[in-house]
Design a protein around this motif. Structure first.
Motif, mmCIF file in Angstrom:
data_model
loop_
_atom_site.group_PDB
_atom_site.id
_atom_site.type_symbol
_atom_site.label_atom_id
_atom_site.label_comp_id
_atom_site.label_asym_id
_atom_site.label_seq_id
_atom_site.Cartn_x
_atom_site.Cartn_y
_atom_site.Cartn_z
ATOM 1 N N ARG A 36 0.834 -1.215 0.000
ATOM 2 C CA ARG A 36 0.000 0.000 0.000
ATOM 3 C C ARG A 36 0.867 1.263 0.000
ATOM 4 O O ARG A 36 0.510 2.266 -0.634
ATOM 5 N N GLY A 51 -5.368 7.142 -3.117
ATOM 6 C CA GLY A 51 -6.484 6.218 -3.069
ATOM 7 C C GLY A 51 -7.386 6.237 -4.282
ATOM 8 O O GLY A 51 -8.395 5.518 -4.317
ATOM 9 N N SER A 52 -7.043 7.023 -5.315
ATOM 10 C CA SER A 52 -7.919 7.122 -6.490
ATOM 11 C C SER A 52 -7.608 6.079 -7.563
ATOM 12 O O SER A 52 -8.436 5.820 -8.437
ATOM 13 N N VAL A 54 -7.506 2.762 -9.351
ATOM 14 C CA VAL A 54 -8.321 1.556 -9.260
ATOM 15 C C VAL A 54 -7.510 0.339 -9.690
ATOM 16 O O VAL A 54 -7.084 0.226 -10.844
ATOM 17 N N ARG A 72 -19.528 0.696 -7.309
ATOM 18 C CA ARG A 72 -18.585 -0.391 -7.613
ATOM 19 C C ARG A 72 -17.782 -0.736 -6.362
ATOM 20 O O ARG A 72 -17.534 0.117 -5.496
ATOM 21 N N PRO A 73 -17.317 -1.977 -6.258
ATOM 22 C CA PRO A 73 -16.423 -2.331 -5.153
ATOM 23 C C PRO A 73 -15.126 -1.533 -5.242
ATOM 24 O O PRO A 73 -14.719 -1.103 -6.332
ATOM 25 N N ALA A 74 -14.484 -1.342 -4.127
ATOM 26 C CA ALA A 74 -13.199 -0.643 -4.134
ATOM 27 C C ALA A 74 -12.195 -1.372 -5.011
ATOM 28 O O ALA A 74 -11.370 -0.748 -5.687
ATOM 29 N N VAL A 75 -12.258 -2.707 -4.988
ATOM 30 C CA VAL A 75 -11.388 -3.534 -5.837
ATOM 31 C C VAL A 75 -12.296 -4.481 -6.623
ATOM 32 O O VAL A 75 -12.635 -5.574 -6.148
#
Length: 243
Positions: A36, A51-52, A54, A72-75
């Motif tokens: 991360r 954090g933008s 994808v 949408r899911p984050a991932v």
């Protein structure tokens, strides 16, 4: 950090990382905090909000995520993603073919990424991605093909070679040591060209074969080398997409 990057028009930038950016995948057994932190450093280098960017949960399938959906899911679990809003997109590889696509849309650039491994390529992930881009009004689509294992290095069993070539003849190859192989890059070029998409293979200073170039991640050469990524993001002013 970058194997290659360039401004490609309409205020859009395309890039492919090398191992200088570190492993960018959370599923390879690496320390999650370290991954991360590397992703955050990459976003700073790109000049996009933290954090933008994808990332996808890639499963060697053909699903295409809509990165613009608020729910949408984050991932997202998918092997491709598209956006009409300039959402920064990433696709991870370590021998598979990373494809970044950009087209001119009704209200600005339309962008996409796709993970074209053997299974996804044969099953139509590139066709599905182009279909979704066209559905969003994309014109003059161009695809950038990033680093991947080359046909001279991607050895496969004879039966798998035969099955794959029956689906996409352009993937037929032989290793440098004389055994059956697949050229996924040639297959990606063939599929994209057949769809009317312009294809660009960046001329980077370093070799593009992930197995041969130790500055790139290769699962075949070193399963612990992690993942590099293909990227597309908006940089501000819009210009015409380069042909």
């Amino acid at each position: 950090m970058f194997w290659w990057q360039d401004e490609v028009g309409q205020g859009v930038r395309v890039a492919f990382t090398d191992r200088g950016a570190g492993n960018l995948a959370l599923h390879t057994g690496d320390d999650a905090t370290a991954v991360r932190n590397r992703r955050a450093a990459l976003e700073r280098s790109m000049g996009v909000p933290g954090g933008s960017l994808v990332f996808l949960e890639q499963v060697h399938g053909t699903d295409v995520a809509d990165a613009d959906r608020q729910d949408r899911p984050a991932v997202p679990t998918a092997d491709a993603a598209v956006s009409t809003r300039g959402v920064p997109l990433a696709v991870m590889v370590a021998d598979c073919v990373p494809v970044v696509l950009v087209g001119a849309g009704p209200q600005g650039p339309v962008t996409g990424v796709a993970h074209a491994g053997r299974r996804g390529l044969l099953d139509g992930v590139l066709e599905r991605t182009v279909e979704q881009l066209l559905a969003r009004g994309a014109r003059r689509l161009t695809a950038w093909i990033g680093p991947s294992i080359c046909g001279s290095c991607y050895e496969v069993p004879a039966a798998l070679h035969e099955q794959s070539v029956a689906r996409i003849p352009a993937v037929a190859a032989t290793t440098s040591w004389g055994t059956p192989a697949l050229d996924l890059r040639a297959g990606a070029r063939d599929r994209l060209s057949s769809l009317g998409v312009g294809v660009v293979e960046p001329a980077a200073p370093e070799p593009s074969c992930t197995r041969e170039n130790e500055q790139l991640s290769s699962h075949r050469r070193d399963p612990g080398s992690g993942r590099i990524v293909g990227l597309v993001w908006g940089t501000g002013a819009r210009r015409e997409v380069a042909a």
